[in-house]
Design a protein around this motif. Structure first.
Motif, PDB file in Angstrom:
ATOM      1  N   LYS A  52       0.846  -1.204   0.000  1.00 29.83           N
ATOM      2  CA  LYS A  52       0.000   0.000   0.000  1.00 29.83           C
ATOM      3  C   LYS A  52       0.883   1.257   0.000  1.00 29.83           C
ATOM      4  O   LYS A  52       0.649   2.192  -0.778  1.00 29.83           O
ATOM      5  CB  LYS A  52      -0.904  -0.039   1.241  1.00 29.83           C
ATOM      6  CG  LYS A  52      -1.700   1.214   1.500  1.00 29.83           C
ATOM      7  CD  LYS A  52      -2.582   1.058   2.731  1.00 29.83           C
ATOM      8  CE  LYS A  52      -2.930   2.422   3.321  1.00 29.83           C
ATOM      9  NZ  LYS A  52      -3.795   2.328   4.497  1.00 29.83           N
ATOM     10  N   ILE A  53       1.904   1.252   0.848  1.00 28.93           N
ATOM     11  CA  ILE A  53       2.791   2.421   0.953  1.00 28.93           C
ATOM     12  C   ILE A  53       3.578   2.618  -0.352  1.00 28.93           C
ATOM     13  O   ILE A  53       3.763   3.753  -0.807  1.00 28.93           O
ATOM     14  CB  ILE A  53       3.742   2.276   2.167  1.00 28.93           C
ATOM     15  CG1 ILE A  53       2.939   2.293   3.465  1.00 28.93           C
ATOM     16  CG2 ILE A  53       4.809   3.366   2.184  1.00 28.93           C
ATOM     17  CD1 ILE A  53       2.129   3.540   3.676  1.00 28.93           C
ATOM     18  N   LEU A  56       1.335   4.301  -2.787  1.00 28.18           N
ATOM     19  CA  LEU A  56       1.153   5.717  -2.438  1.00 28.18           C
ATOM     20  C   LEU A  56       2.405   6.530  -2.751  1.00 28.18           C
ATOM     21  O   LEU A  56       2.322   7.692  -3.138  1.00 28.18           O
ATOM     22  CB  LEU A  56       0.776   5.849  -0.956  1.00 28.18           C
ATOM     23  CG  LEU A  56      -0.682   5.524  -0.642  1.00 28.18           C
ATOM     24  CD1 LEU A  56      -0.927   5.472   0.859  1.00 28.18           C
ATOM     25  CD2 LEU A  56      -1.625   6.560  -1.276  1.00 28.18           C
ATOM     26  N   LYS A  57       3.574   5.893  -2.589  1.00 30.36           N
ATOM     27  CA  LYS A  57       4.827   6.591  -2.910  1.00 30.36           C
ATOM     28  C   LYS A  57       4.901   6.881  -4.402  1.00 30.36           C
ATOM     29  O   LYS A  57       5.433   7.917  -4.816  1.00 30.36           O
ATOM     30  CB  LYS A  57       6.025   5.728  -2.491  1.00 30.36           C
ATOM     31  CG  LYS A  57       6.410   5.890  -1.044  1.00 30.36           C
ATOM     32  CD  LYS A  57       7.540   4.949  -0.739  1.00 30.36           C
ATOM     33  CE  LYS A  57       8.354   5.371   0.431  1.00 30.36           C
ATOM     34  NZ  LYS A  57       9.387   4.368   0.741  1.00 30.36           N
ATOM     35  N   ARG A  58       4.404   5.942  -5.210  1.00 30.31           N
ATOM     36  CA  ARG A  58       4.390   6.156  -6.658  1.00 30.31           C
ATOM     37  C   ARG A  58       3.492   7.346  -6.997  1.00 30.31           C
ATOM     38  O   ARG A  58       3.836   8.185  -7.825  1.00 30.31           O
ATOM     39  CB  ARG A  58       3.912   4.903  -7.382  1.00 30.31           C
ATOM     40  CG  ARG A  58       5.089   4.066  -7.899  1.00 30.31           C
ATOM     41  CD  ARG A  58       4.706   2.685  -8.334  1.00 30.31           C
ATOM     42  NE  ARG A  58       3.633   2.642  -9.319  1.00 30.31           N
ATOM     43  CZ  ARG A  58       2.998   1.529  -9.675  1.00 30.31           C
ATOM     44  NH1 ARG A  58       3.346   0.372  -9.118  1.00 30.31           N
ATOM     45  NH2 ARG A  58       2.036   1.543 -10.567  1.00 30.31           N
ATOM     46  N   TYR A  59       2.329   7.400  -6.341  1.00 26.93           N
ATOM     47  CA  TYR A  59       1.446   8.548  -6.543  1.00 26.93           C
ATOM     48  C   TYR A  59       2.158   9.840  -6.126  1.00 26.93           C
ATOM     49  O   TYR A  59       2.136  10.829  -6.853  1.00 26.93           O
ATOM     50  CB  TYR A  59       0.156   8.393  -5.719  1.00 26.93           C
ATOM     51  CG  TYR A  59      -0.945   7.638  -6.436  1.00 26.93           C
ATOM     52  CD1 TYR A  59      -1.611   8.210  -7.512  1.00 26.93           C
ATOM     53  CD2 TYR A  59      -1.325   6.370  -6.035  1.00 26.93           C
ATOM     54  CE1 TYR A  59      -2.626   7.529  -8.172  1.00 26.93           C
ATOM     55  CE2 TYR A  59      -2.338   5.674  -6.685  1.00 26.93           C
ATOM     56  CZ  TYR A  59      -2.987   6.259  -7.750  1.00 26.93           C
ATOM     57  OH  TYR A  59      -3.980   5.592  -8.410  1.00 26.93           O
ATOM     58  N   ALA A  60       2.766   9.819  -4.937  1.00 30.17           N
ATOM     59  CA  ALA A  60       3.422  11.030  -4.415  1.00 30.17           C
ATOM     60  C   ALA A  60       4.509  11.490  -5.384  1.00 30.17           C
ATOM     61  O   ALA A  60       4.685  12.682  -5.611  1.00 30.17           O
ATOM     62  CB  ALA A  60       4.003  10.759  -3.028  1.00 30.17           C
ATOM     63  N   TYR A  63       2.807  13.090  -8.420  1.00 26.69           N
ATOM     64  CA  TYR A  63       2.276  14.398  -8.009  1.00 26.69           C
ATOM     65  C   TYR A  63       3.402  15.418  -7.885  1.00 26.69           C
ATOM     66  O   TYR A  63       3.300  16.542  -8.350  1.00 26.69           O
ATOM     67  CB  TYR A  63       1.548  14.284  -6.658  1.00 26.69           C
ATOM     68  CG  TYR A  63       0.090  13.905  -6.807  1.00 26.69           C
ATOM     69  CD1 TYR A  63      -0.906  14.869  -6.794  1.00 26.69           C
ATOM     70  CD2 TYR A  63      -0.293  12.584  -6.964  1.00 26.69           C
ATOM     71  CE1 TYR A  63      -2.249  14.519  -6.946  1.00 26.69           C
ATOM     72  CE2 TYR A  63      -1.627  12.221  -7.117  1.00 26.69           C
ATOM     73  CZ  TYR A  63      -2.591  13.195  -7.100  1.00 26.69           C
ATOM     74  OH  TYR A  63      -3.914  12.860  -7.261  1.00 26.69           O
TER      75      TYR A  63
END
Lengths: 293, 293
Positions: A52-53, A56-60, A63
């Motif tokens: 999950k993290i 989310l890191k890929r998204y961050a 972004y």
């Protein structure tokens, strides 16, 4: 619940140890099966959280890259319809996915597995912990073992088990405290303090050790040292309410010179001033329940 | 809600673009401020989760080391009172800390920050996304831009913005679909499919692209290709209920040779057999709302 008192130790010189209950070995072996299930669930949970993290890191990362590009020249960035579209998309459909990931409770399934194992397999209670700790203390007394050596897992200079952590020693002290055995509380809290000073990854809070040390010292009759330890605790945590109350009480008792060891005279607990009331409250609480005063 | 239609593009050859609303630039600039807050919250949340996971990994490591040692020789391990004590402690006080960590909801505070930002700062709606996508489509039509070049961020061979991901193209297709524009749905879904095949970290699900491709192809009058695409989807996801229903419907229509392009004749929607009912249901749904059939 299973019973775990002093066990038969496979060491010749321990052969004469008297045990109340001899039946705990099989129970302890079963505990290891339960532990295997717990470890498995914990590792799977960690892996799921890491996945999950990572997402989310890929998204961050995406972004950040796009946002940094935008802030280089905001006006020309937003004036381009493709950029305007991707910016709005990042904050609508993409952000909905980010929020959905953040709020996904990964723990649920693993906690269900853990609860199932706890309900359907052998699992120890706090009473079992108290029994297992009492067995260690009895071993120590019977063979007059030095606390530091025992904490190293040594008996007569021979290593028989793993070293205890500061937290393991602390818990032996806490269990002794719960049994009203302040002598052993002091021995094991001092050992916990000693080990803690050498631990890179601290396993217990220094303040908690000082709390137990101070009150056990007081119970053992050394009110001046109890005050010193309380002052040390207050240096670390100046807002510690219980320590502040106890400091007032110890100082008043020393000034009056009227201190008697608690327990010698039951009327000692009939106390009137505010500082004392705080101490008394926690004495009563600690005797009623495992609460640390 | 803020309005975001076709924007003024700072490119000379786009100077004649007709815009319904010219006021969105300032709104888009404000969106970037909101995005900065969202990114900050996301990064802080990731850090907090990583701290939690690191702590749990340390526990898992200790549990594993001790457990492996125990399983080397179970009987002599549990027969040692120190080992018995640490085993019981691992499964009582230590495990309570592990469970408490697992069930700690780290997301709560960060989601509160995010909600605050969304409520008190400029934040786009799904309608804004539809407007921003429509602006891209209008740009494409006005200058007859090739989909692949536009997806590379190029206008007349010059790169003006970042490349679109497969998911960005998919969303342009999905928004066109929601506007009943099946021609552009096909263009952007094909581009999404093409880009997806080259993406290492896939940004969209191939099955979803196929669903949109099949139905838009059908709406554009090519029922044989719609059937091929549906079969391809069923190869990937054999249990796909909607695809199964549509396959039956397409096959029946091809056999009957009675297929007419939907929309040419309104009576086409008055359908009776089961397969058709499924298709009709999703047509109605997709027109009423953004649901993918």
């Amino acid at each position: 619940m299973f019973r775990c008192h002093l066990l038969i130790v496979p060491l010749l010189f321990l052969s004469q140890v008297r045990c109340e209950v001899f039946t705990a070995l099989a129970d302890l072996q079963e505990l290891l099966n339960t532990e295997a299930v717990l470890i498995h669930s914990l590792e799977n949970y960690i892996r799921a959280e890491e996945l999950k993290i990572d997402l989310l890191k890929r998204y961050a990362d995406i972004y950040n890259k796009q946002h940094n590009k935008a802030t280089e020249d905001v006006e020309s960035y937003v004036a381009n319809p493709l950029n305007a579209y991707t910016l709005v998309k990042r904050m609508t459909t993409d952000w909905q996915e980010v929020e959905s990931l953040i709020t996904t409770d990964v723990s649920k399934d693993y906690m269900a597995n853990i609860s199932y194992a706890k309900e359907n397999m052998k699992f120890p209670t706090d009473e079992d912990l108290n029994g297992a700790a009492a067995a260690v203390i009895r071993l120590q007394d019977t063979y007059r073992l030095d606390t530091a050596s025992l904490a190293r897992g040594e008996l007569n200079g021979v290593k028989y088990s793993s070293e205890l952590t500061a937290a393991d020693c602390f818990e032996l002290g806490r269990q002794s405290y719960n049994n009203g055995d302040f002598y052993h509380t002091l021995l094991w809290m001092r050992e916990a303090d000693e080990r803690l000073s050498r631990e890179q990854n601290k396993t217990v809070d220094k303040g908690e050790i000082l709390e137990y040390l101070a009150f056990s010292t007081y119970k053992e009759g050394n009110i001046n040292l109890a005050l010193d330890l309380t002052n040390k605790l207050l240096e670390m945590v100046p807002t510690h309410e219980r320590a502040k109350g106890n400091k007032v009480y110890y100082e008043e008792e020393i000034q009056k010179g009227s201190y008697k060891k608690k327990g010698d005279d039951e009327t000692d607990d009939i106390i009137t001033n505010e500082g004392v009331t705080i101490v008394r409250k926690y004495i009563v609480l600690s005797l009623q329940w495992e609460t640390v005063w």
